[in-house]
Motif scaffolding. Structure first.
Motif, short mmCIF file in Angstrom:
data_model
loop_
_atom_site.label_atom_id
_atom_site.label_comp_id
_atom_site.label_asym_id
_atom_site.label_seq_id
_atom_site.Cartn_x
_atom_site.Cartn_y
_atom_site.Cartn_z
N THR A 101 0.85 -1.20 0.00
CA THR A 101 0.00 0.00 0.00
C THR A 101 0.88 1.24 0.00
N LEU A 102 0.24 2.40 -0.14
CA LEU A 102 0.97 3.66 -0.20
C LEU A 102 0.86 4.41 1.12
N LEU A 103 1.93 5.06 1.51
CA LEU A 103 1.96 5.96 2.65
C LEU A 103 1.97 7.38 2.09
N MET A 104 0.99 8.18 2.46
CA MET A 104 0.93 9.57 2.02
C MET A 104 1.76 10.42 2.97
N HIS A 105 2.66 11.24 2.41
CA HIS A 105 3.48 12.09 3.26
C HIS A 105 4.06 13.24 2.44
N TYR A 106 4.62 14.21 3.17
CA TYR A 106 5.27 15.35 2.54
C TYR A 106 6.58 14.93 1.90
N VAL A 107 6.95 15.63 0.82
CA VAL A 107 8.26 15.48 0.20
C VAL A 107 8.94 16.83 0.28
N GLY A 108 10.13 16.87 0.87
CA GLY A 108 10.87 18.12 1.03
C GLY A 108 12.09 18.16 0.14
N GLY A 109 12.79 19.28 0.19
CA GLY A 109 14.02 19.44 -0.57
C GLY A 109 13.79 19.71 -2.04
N LEU A 110 12.60 20.13 -2.41
CA LEU A 110 12.29 20.42 -3.81
C LEU A 110 12.21 21.93 -4.01
N ASP A 111 12.56 22.37 -5.21
CA ASP A 111 12.39 23.78 -5.56
C ASP A 111 11.01 23.92 -6.19
N LEU A 112 10.07 24.49 -5.43
CA LEU A 112 8.70 24.60 -5.91
C LEU A 112 8.36 25.99 -6.42
N ASP A 113 9.39 26.82 -6.64
CA ASP A 113 9.16 28.18 -7.14
C ASP A 113 8.65 28.20 -8.57
N ASP A 114 9.04 27.22 -9.37
CA ASP A 114 8.64 27.16 -10.78
C ASP A 114 7.75 25.94 -10.98
N PRO A 115 6.44 26.12 -11.06
CA PRO A 115 5.54 24.97 -11.20
C PRO A 115 5.86 24.07 -12.38
N SER A 116 6.35 24.63 -13.48
CA SER A 116 6.63 23.81 -14.66
C SER A 116 7.85 22.92 -14.48
N ALA A 117 8.68 23.20 -13.47
CA ALA A 117 9.90 22.41 -13.25
C ALA A 117 9.74 21.31 -12.20
N VAL A 118 8.57 21.24 -11.57
CA VAL A 118 8.38 20.26 -10.49
C VAL A 118 8.53 18.83 -11.00
N ARG A 119 7.95 18.52 -12.15
CA ARG A 119 8.02 17.14 -12.69
C ARG A 119 9.45 16.69 -12.97
N GLU A 120 10.36 17.64 -13.20
CA GLU A 120 11.75 17.28 -13.43
C GLU A 120 12.42 16.84 -12.13
N GLN A 121 11.87 17.25 -10.98
CA GLN A 121 12.47 16.95 -9.69
C GLN A 121 11.89 15.70 -9.03
N ILE A 122 10.62 15.46 -9.28
CA ILE A 122 9.93 14.35 -8.62
C ILE A 122 8.83 13.84 -9.53
N GLY A 123 8.58 12.59 -9.46
CA GLY A 123 7.51 11.98 -10.23
C GLY A 123 7.46 10.51 -9.93
N PRO A 124 6.55 9.79 -10.55
CA PRO A 124 6.48 8.35 -10.34
C PRO A 124 7.81 7.68 -10.63
N GLY A 125 8.24 6.84 -9.71
CA GLY A 125 9.51 6.14 -9.84
C GLY A 125 10.66 6.79 -9.09
N THR A 126 10.47 8.00 -8.59
CA THR A 126 11.53 8.69 -7.83
C THR A 126 11.74 7.99 -6.50
N ARG A 127 12.99 7.65 -6.20
CA ARG A 127 13.31 7.02 -4.90
C ARG A 127 13.44 8.10 -3.84
N VAL A 128 12.85 7.80 -2.66
CA VAL A 128 12.87 8.74 -1.54
C VAL A 128 13.19 8.00 -0.25
#
Length: 149
Positions: A101-128
């Protein structure tokens, strides 16, 4: 005629966790992510469940999962709400290694200033991996957030 009325409630209350969630939260104080599994179908639940939702049997077998996993889905909250974190912030459905199952939680350490660049930082398959709070009190925020590996 008024059909709505604004009401503000500021509530403080205690929630009875029960044996299953109580054990899970106690594990967090020791930097352990505890899960349980179904003896019938072998699904592993984190957060844990008292009963398997598929087989309807008790899930009494406990295991410790690693504090690492894979992002399955994510979203970024751009608007805040009273009592919540300051936006923007990212939330992900994380499949911890060994979990069904999935655990819902916050992800930190991302630059969220540019919405169009978020997918380059995190997405399905990203190890955390989990980032633990210095002082833990048996709450889900004993894991402050997850960060990219």
């Amino acid at each position: 005629m008024t059909t709505t009325q604004r009401v503000h409630w500021d509530l403080t209350y205690d929630v009875h966790l029960g044996a299953t969630w109580g054990r899970f939260m106690a594990g967090l104080t020791e930097q352990q992510i505890l899960a349980n599994s179904c003896p019938e179908c072998s699904r592993t639940f984190v957060p844990p469940q008292a009963y398997c939702e598929s087989c309807f049997v008790r899930t009494d077998e406990w295991i410790e999962l690693p504090a690492e996993g894979v992002v399955e889905a994510f979203t970024v909250a751009w608007q805040g709400f009273r009592g919540g974190p300051t936006p923007p912030y990212a939330i992900a459905g994380i499949r911890l290694d060994g979990a069904s199952t999935l655990l819902m939680h916050y992800v930190g350490g991302l630059d969220l200033d540019d919405p169009s660049a978020v997918r380059e930082q995190i997405g399905p398959g990203t190890r955390v991996r989990a980032v633990w709070a210095q002082e833990r009190t048996g709450q889900i925020l004993d894991i402050t957030h997850f960060e990219k590996i």
